[in-house]
Design a protein around this motif. Sequence first.
Motif, PDB file in Angstrom:
ATOM      1  N   TRP A  63      -1.116 -17.727  -6.733  1.00  0.00           N
ATOM      2  CA  TRP A  63      -0.666 -18.953  -6.150  1.00  0.00           C
ATOM      3  C   TRP A  63      -1.488 -20.191  -6.246  1.00  0.00           C
ATOM      4  CZ3 TRP A  63       4.600 -19.167  -6.666  1.00  0.00           C
ATOM      5  CH2 TRP A  63       5.072 -18.042  -6.646  1.00  0.00           C
ATOM      6  N   VAL A  64      -2.810 -19.698  -5.607  1.00  0.00           N
ATOM      7  CA  VAL A  64      -3.572 -20.910  -5.570  1.00  0.00           C
ATOM      8  C   VAL A  64      -4.112 -21.367  -7.057  1.00  0.00           C
ATOM      9  CG1 VAL A  64      -6.059 -21.431  -4.773  1.00  0.00           C
ATOM     10  CG2 VAL A  64      -4.613 -20.192  -3.306  1.00  0.00           C
ATOM     11  N   ALA A  65      -4.491 -20.389  -8.023  1.00  0.00           N
ATOM     12  CA  ALA A  65      -4.688 -20.945  -9.241  1.00  0.00           C
ATOM     13  C   ALA A  65      -3.631 -21.494  -9.920  1.00  0.00           C
ATOM     14  CB  ALA A  65      -5.194 -19.472 -10.085  1.00  0.00           C
ATOM     15  N   GLY A  66      -2.342 -21.278  -9.784  1.00  0.00           N
ATOM     16  CA  GLY A  66      -1.060 -21.784 -10.317  1.00  0.00           C
ATOM     17  C   GLY A  66      -0.952 -23.424  -9.833  1.00  0.00           C
ATOM     18  N   SER A  67      -1.381 -23.347  -8.304  1.00  0.00           N
ATOM     19  CA  SER A  67      -1.013 -24.777  -7.821  1.00  0.00           C
ATOM     20  C   SER A  67      -2.320 -25.618  -8.371  1.00  0.00           C
ATOM     21  CB  SER A  67      -1.080 -24.784  -6.591  1.00  0.00           C
ATOM     22  OG  SER A  67      -2.453 -24.229  -5.821  1.00  0.00           O
ATOM     23  N   LEU A  68      -3.546 -25.140  -8.559  1.00  0.00           N
ATOM     24  CA  LEU A  68      -4.438 -26.110  -9.152  1.00  0.00           C
ATOM     25  C   LEU A  68      -4.242 -26.671 -10.543  1.00  0.00           C
ATOM     26  CD1 LEU A  68      -7.723 -24.382  -7.548  1.00  0.00           C
ATOM     27  CD2 LEU A  68      -6.579 -26.677  -6.950  1.00  0.00           C
ATOM     28  N   VAL A  69      -3.855 -25.581 -11.145  1.00  0.00           N
ATOM     29  CA  VAL A  69      -3.627 -25.767 -12.768  1.00  0.00           C
ATOM     30  C   VAL A  69      -2.150 -26.707 -12.569  1.00  0.00           C
ATOM     31  CG1 VAL A  69      -2.929 -24.832 -14.912  1.00  0.00           C
ATOM     32  CG2 VAL A  69      -4.593 -23.828 -13.554  1.00  0.00           C
ATOM     33  N   ALA A  70      -1.248 -26.713 -11.848  1.00  0.00           N
ATOM     34  CA  ALA A  70      -0.043 -27.409 -12.094  1.00  0.00           C
ATOM     35  C   ALA A  70      -0.735 -28.802 -11.396  1.00  0.00           C
ATOM     36  CB  ALA A  70       0.711 -26.861 -11.049  1.00  0.00           C
ATOM     37  N   ALA A  71      -1.458 -28.981 -10.709  1.00  0.00           N
ATOM     38  CA  ALA A  71      -2.031 -30.233 -10.099  1.00  0.00           C
ATOM     39  C   ALA A  71      -2.830 -31.078 -11.359  1.00  0.00           C
ATOM     40  CB  ALA A  71      -2.751 -30.179  -9.153  1.00  0.00           C
ATOM     41  N   TRP A  72      -3.462 -30.224 -12.062  1.00  0.00           N
ATOM     42  CA  TRP A  72      -4.107 -30.549 -13.410  1.00  0.00           C
ATOM     43  C   TRP A  72      -3.374 -31.067 -14.324  1.00  0.00           C
ATOM     44  CZ3 TRP A  72      -7.699 -26.827 -16.464  1.00  0.00           C
ATOM     45  CH2 TRP A  72      -8.421 -27.729 -17.446  1.00  0.00           C
ATOM     46  N   ILE A  80       0.192 -32.539 -25.323  1.00  0.00           N
ATOM     47  CA  ILE A  80       0.126 -31.239 -25.915  1.00  0.00           C
ATOM     48  C   ILE A  80      -0.698 -30.277 -24.794  1.00  0.00           C
ATOM     49  CG2 ILE A  80      -0.649 -29.431 -27.368  1.00  0.00           C
ATOM     50  CD1 ILE A  80      -0.117 -31.903 -29.437  1.00  0.00           C
ATOM     51  N   ILE A  81      -1.698 -30.910 -24.119  1.00  0.00           N
ATOM     52  CA  ILE A  81      -2.626 -30.404 -22.975  1.00  0.00           C
ATOM     53  C   ILE A  81      -1.765 -30.240 -21.792  1.00  0.00           C
ATOM     54  CG2 ILE A  81      -4.548 -30.804 -21.620  1.00  0.00           C
ATOM     55  CD1 ILE A  81      -6.074 -31.778 -24.027  1.00  0.00           C
ATOM     56  N   ALA A  82      -1.133 -31.377 -21.362  1.00  0.00           N
ATOM     57  CA  ALA A  82      -0.189 -31.359 -20.413  1.00  0.00           C
ATOM     58  C   ALA A  82       0.777 -30.025 -20.441  1.00  0.00           C
ATOM     59  CB  ALA A  82       0.497 -32.661 -19.907  1.00  0.00           C
ATOM     60  N   ALA A  83       1.363 -29.977 -21.430  1.00  0.00           N
ATOM     61  CA  ALA A  83       2.658 -28.891 -21.731  1.00  0.00           C
ATOM     62  C   ALA A  83       1.900 -27.623 -21.555  1.00  0.00           C
ATOM     63  CB  ALA A  83       3.106 -29.182 -22.870  1.00  0.00           C
ATOM     64  N   VAL A  84       0.548 -27.439 -22.171  1.00  0.00           N
ATOM     65  CA  VAL A  84      -0.008 -26.110 -22.055  1.00  0.00           C
ATOM     66  C   VAL A  84      -0.273 -25.619 -20.617  1.00  0.00           C
ATOM     67  CG1 VAL A  84      -2.097 -24.918 -22.869  1.00  0.00           C
ATOM     68  CG2 VAL A  84      -0.619 -25.943 -24.406  1.00  0.00           C
ATOM     69  N   LEU A  85      -0.965 -26.714 -20.058  1.00  0.00           N
ATOM     70  CA  LEU A  85      -1.157 -26.397 -18.658  1.00  0.00           C
ATOM     71  C   LEU A  85      -0.302 -26.138 -17.689  1.00  0.00           C
ATOM     72  CD1 LEU A  85      -4.041 -29.252 -18.005  1.00  0.00           C
ATOM     73  CD2 LEU A  85      -4.251 -26.804 -18.123  1.00  0.00           C
ATOM     74  N   ALA A  86       1.024 -26.640 -18.051  1.00  0.00           N
ATOM     75  CA  ALA A  86       2.107 -26.473 -17.202  1.00  0.00           C
ATOM     76  C   ALA A  86       2.726 -25.007 -17.512  1.00  0.00           C
ATOM     77  CB  ALA A  86       3.498 -27.444 -17.691  1.00  0.00           C
ATOM     78  N   VAL A  87       2.574 -24.571 -18.626  1.00  0.00           N
ATOM     79  CA  VAL A  87       2.948 -23.218 -19.122  1.00  0.00           C
ATOM     80  C   VAL A  87       1.748 -21.980 -18.183  1.00  0.00           C
ATOM     81  CG1 VAL A  87       3.121 -21.389 -20.771  1.00  0.00           C
ATOM     82  CG2 VAL A  87       4.293 -23.728 -21.382  1.00  0.00           C
ATOM     83  N   ILE A  88       0.746 -22.600 -18.553  1.00  0.00           N
ATOM     84  CA  ILE A  88      -0.328 -21.580 -17.687  1.00  0.00           C
ATOM     85  C   ILE A  88      -0.256 -21.648 -16.202  1.00  0.00           C
ATOM     86  CG2 ILE A  88      -2.627 -21.463 -17.079  1.00  0.00           C
ATOM     87  CD1 ILE A  88      -3.249 -22.520 -19.874  1.00  0.00           C
ATOM     88  N   SER A  89       0.286 -22.708 -15.474  1.00  0.00           N
ATOM     89  CA  SER A  89       0.661 -22.818 -14.197  1.00  0.00           C
ATOM     90  C   SER A  89       1.877 -21.865 -13.873  1.00  0.00           C
ATOM     91  CB  SER A  89       0.801 -23.920 -13.613  1.00  0.00           C
ATOM     92  OG  SER A  89       2.039 -24.712 -14.117  1.00  0.00           O
TER      93      SER A  89
END
Length: 92
Positions: free
Chosen positions: A65-74, A47-56
């Motif tokens: 883009w920088v924040a999006g790529s960091l959250v995507a890596a997370w 669930i956390i991975a899915a939420v983080l993917a949506v946020i990215s």
Amino acid sequence: MLSKEDNRRLAQLERQLQRDDPEFCARMGGGNFSVSATGRPPLPLFIIAAVLAVISVVFGLVGWWVAGSLVAAWSVATAIASAVRWRRYRNH
């Protein structure tokens, strides 16, 4: 680094503890990290991975883009951790 005598004594203590309290050794042995105490799969990580993917994706659409790529890596790291734990859960 332990001496030969220390290693021998430590091995002896481990064997004695294994005989005296095998349940404790099983809990402390490091083999149960993938399965929770209740025996459930690691669904919160999925669930956390899915939420983080949506946020990215949202960050990417907004233009951050920088924040999006960091959250995507997370998100990818969390998804990998959940997949590893799921695999260990299925093997037990």
